[in-house]
Design a protein around this motif. Structure first.
Motif, short mmCIF file in Angstrom:
data_model
loop_
_atom_site.label_atom_id
_atom_site.label_comp_id
_atom_site.label_asym_id
_atom_site.label_seq_id
_atom_site.Cartn_x
_atom_site.Cartn_y
_atom_site.Cartn_z
N ARG A 117 0.85 -1.20 0.00
CA ARG A 117 0.00 0.00 0.00
C ARG A 117 0.88 1.24 0.00
NH1 ARG A 117 -2.21 -3.35 4.12
NH2 ARG A 117 -4.32 -4.12 3.64
N SER A 118 0.26 2.36 -0.34
CA SER A 118 0.94 3.64 -0.20
C SER A 118 1.28 3.89 1.26
CB SER A 118 0.04 4.77 -0.72
OG SER A 118 0.60 6.03 -0.39
N GLU A 119 2.35 4.60 1.49
CA GLU A 119 2.71 4.98 2.85
C GLU A 119 1.78 6.08 3.38
OE1 GLU A 119 6.86 5.88 2.68
OE2 GLU A 119 7.44 3.76 2.47
N GLN A 120 1.01 6.68 2.47
CA GLN A 120 0.00 7.67 2.86
C GLN A 120 -1.38 7.00 2.81
OE1 GLN A 120 0.32 11.44 0.60
NE2 GLN A 120 2.20 10.62 -0.27
N THR A 121 -2.12 7.05 3.88
CA THR A 121 -3.46 6.46 3.86
C THR A 121 -4.36 7.23 2.90
OG1 THR A 121 -4.31 7.85 5.64
CG2 THR A 121 -3.20 5.80 6.28
#
Length: 257
Positions: A117-121
């Motif tokens: 996943r992206s490190e940003q939610t």
């Protein structure tokens, strides 16, 4: 690389040859890949996968979005090598039906699922940028880099991938019409074992192996990604029109890596 390799028949190539080809000049790679693809065209999908596991460098992974026909590649690859890592890039915006479909196939096929996943939610992204998918091609490009391209690049690096399997097919979009079975991307091979399969071929495989379509197939979806960028097929639309509001077909995962 021995210049004679590019004219070898498929059965004459060794694992050593295939590793050496990655270090060859691009012109030699291109010539060799033409011959390899001509030979691979004579094999069926399972034979291509078996050849790849035997001769192409590891580690081997399959990427899957768990879309409409995902069960085909998941079945084909894990039939040859049961513990092949399956890489999913989870944007956080998948349909509820997709998450349940993932659970179903993981259990049914005993998949070794690797989720990136992206490190940003998703919530943090919207706070920073707004809803990027509503901001034209530039916004879509940033959204896809954050949620798909970067997580996939991280997956390939962390899994130390030498050979990447994917289920792209010519009939899915104009951008995929000329894709080869085998290609070299940087320091790894990318293989598309069912690239020339038609929708009829896919249906026959799923039916004969008692495998499911994605549940949204029954609601008219022919391609499924995020909730905000997928829609059912309607009269006058092509398959690629059903993604990203018809602005584009590729998310970048397969055309930037």
């Amino acid at each position: 690389m021995d210049s004679s390799l590019k004219s070898k028949p498929l059965e004459a190539w060794s694992a050593v040859d295939m590793r050496a080809l990655l270090d060859a000049p691009e012109v030699e790679q291109a010539a060799a890949l033409i011959k390899l693809n001509q030979a691979l065209q004579l094999l069926n999908a399972q034979e291509r996968i078996e050849w790849a596991f035997k001769y192409l460098p590891g580690n081997h992974v399959l990427s899957s979005s768990f879309g409409i026909q995902a069960a085909v590649m998941l079945s084909l690859v894990t039939t040859v090598e049961a513990k092949t890592p399956i890489v999913l890039t989870d944007t956080g915006y998948l349909f509820a039906e997709t998450y349940r479909f993932i659970d179903e196939l993981v259990e049914r096929l005993s998949l070794d699922l690797k989720i990136y996943r992206s490190e940003q939610t998703a919530a943090w992204q919207e706070a920073r940028y707004g809803q990027l998918w509503q901001q034209g091609l530039e916004g879509l490009a940033l959204y896809n880099r954050i949620n798909k391209v970067e997580p996939m690049q991280r997956a390939l690096a962390e899994q130390q991938v030498g050979t990447w399997f994917a289920g792209l097919r010519h009939v899915q979009a104009s951008s995929r019409e000329r894709l080869p079975i085998l290609a070299i991307h940087g320091r790894r091979y990318k293989m598309l074992p069912i690239v020339e399969w038609t929708n009829k071929t896919v249906h026959e495989y799923l039916t004969s192996n008692d495998l499911p379509y994605h549940p949204l197939w029954e609601q008219g979806y022919v391609s499924v990604g995020d909730t905000h960028s997928s829609q059912p097929l309607s009269l006058g639309m092509s398959e690629e029109d059903t993604r990203f509001n018809g602005l584009k077909r590729e998310c970048g995962l397969h055309d930037e890596i």
